[in-house]
Design an enzyme around this catalytic site. Sequence first.
Site, PDB file in Angstrom:
ATOM      1  N   HIS A 211     -16.409  11.281 -10.662  1.00  0.00           N
ATOM      2  CA  HIS A 211     -16.080  12.569 -10.059  1.00  0.00           C
ATOM      3  C   HIS A 211     -17.261  13.103  -9.264  1.00  0.00           C
ATOM      4  O   HIS A 211     -18.426  12.932  -9.651  1.00  0.00           O
ATOM      5  CB  HIS A 211     -15.700  13.591 -11.133  1.00  0.00           C
ATOM      6  N   ALA A 212     -16.956  13.777  -8.158  1.00  0.00           N
ATOM      7  CA  ALA A 212     -17.997  14.448  -7.380  1.00  0.00           C
ATOM      8  C   ALA A 212     -18.648  15.535  -8.229  1.00  0.00           C
ATOM      9  O   ALA A 212     -17.988  16.186  -9.046  1.00  0.00           O
ATOM     10  CB  ALA A 212     -17.402  15.052  -6.112  1.00  0.00           C
TER      11      ALA A 212
END
Length: 569
Positions: A211-212
């Site tokens: 995930h960012a």
Amino acid sequence: MIEYTEHYFRGLDLWSLGVDEAFINATVGGLRSYFLYSLSEECDKCPYTKIREIKPTNADANVFKVDVSRKLGFKIFDKNVGKYAFDNESFVCQFDANLGEFGVYDLTVDDNVQRFCSLETAKTPVNIYLPFLTITLMALVLIIVLKCGFKFYHRASAREAPLAAASPSSSGHPVEPRKTRLQSLDTFRGIAIMLMIFVNSGGGHYWWIEHATWNGLHVADLVFPWFLFIMGVCIPISLRSQVSRNIPRKTILANVAVRSFKLFCIGLCLNSINGPQVANLRLFGVLQRFGVAYFVVSAIHLYCYSESIEFQGRLARLNVDILRLWKHWIIMGAIVFIYLLIMFLVAAPGCPSGYFGPGGKHLMAMYPNCTGGITGYLDRIILGNNHLYQHPTARYVYDAQAFDPEGPFGCLPTILQVFLGLQCGVLILTHTEVMARIRRMAAWGTVLGLLGGILCGFSKNDGWIPVNKNLWSLSYVLVTASLAFVLLLICFVLIDVKRLWTGNPFLYAGMNAIILYVGHTIFHKMLPWHWRIGLMNTHFMLMCEALWNTVLWNGIAYYLFKKKIFYSL
């Protein structure tokens, strides 16, 4: 090719390093101490953060590990300026560096040569993408071998079969018509669930798969919105079938409510896997948001949609799938309008209005307690801080506070995400011609992608509304829905139109997605799904484990398919 490094280098135990870690050996020429600060390129508009003091006498204390997954900036000070170093602080030297895994680097600060600083590579790091390439090639070879084996087996079976069996019409019995179920829908759902299991298993610990941290779009950020989108696609198909059987709308709505309640409860139970302590139980999560969005969108469609409405004119008939949803669009527009008003005009206490940042040290630590802006504040008011997700990705990069990426306020744009999938489902039901479906899905994908790009300024951090999975921002909804339209279009053409692909192996997973989701969550730390061999400190080993877990669950999905075991809430 498998990320190997020697055990010792200059007395340093390289095997003690973790994934994406390296050693820095700092040396001071002189008698004074210096202070090293660093800044990851992933931390937007942040101050430099203190790593350690570099002393001139104790050489062993000046050897330390650093995370090298992203590009780093360094500043060296001749005094301790605190936990953070801001731009107004004078420094000795500053430089940027792309360091690599299992590398060893010599940092030198020489007091005798006008405060000279240098960073040199003592040991060359490994290439972390060679294992990725190796596993990819091995997987392609395995797929080719299996396909050739299956073809040989089927040809041999066909030669042994009686000639009469090759002609079913010769028996005199009528042939059952082929079902018109779109396999591309199940395949899309299967791609999403397999990708979810892969990224939840670590994805090989590559940063662009995980995930960012806050803004941005990584591979893992595509999974959840694609699930929601495909759920939206299936809503009009399911409700149409029930209405055509003259099931009362109240009964249908009750069934929808029960299913939503089941999703919410299952999600709540999964949140308690690590211990059912009610005082700090996370109340919202992935399945909880599924349940809320599913109920709202289904209820709207159940009472606002009618196929009996006729439209005159060529343009109206071409866009009948949109016009039949005009009431839906008004309601969705109102929801999005209210959501944006709150996001831009309502300020959380101590925070500016329209703040979308992660708080902590973002914007030079101006708003440390403003993680998520008004979204985070409302979630904390509704649920309480102890019932939020305590380990968001921003916590470790921005020193942010607790924040729930699946909190209640974010359900508003999530409803739009499901509705865009519903629009796609109505498109499929309304336009039965292949080219009409292809043109419209391509158009929706293009328009939504451009709108999302305009909102985020086609940049990561500098647009009006950045693409942000944590906040479920409007640009994130539009961009991920655009990609969902494109992926579904590709699957539709390859599987249902051209018959170039059967959808396997993803098809099996897509037909039992809820079993795989719950199963992989429950058995996440158990054999045979997960295992540890040795140090597990390389991308190669972690990628093998993630792929093994993904393939094993796909094998379970195939077994359920062959046994005709299908479960739907």
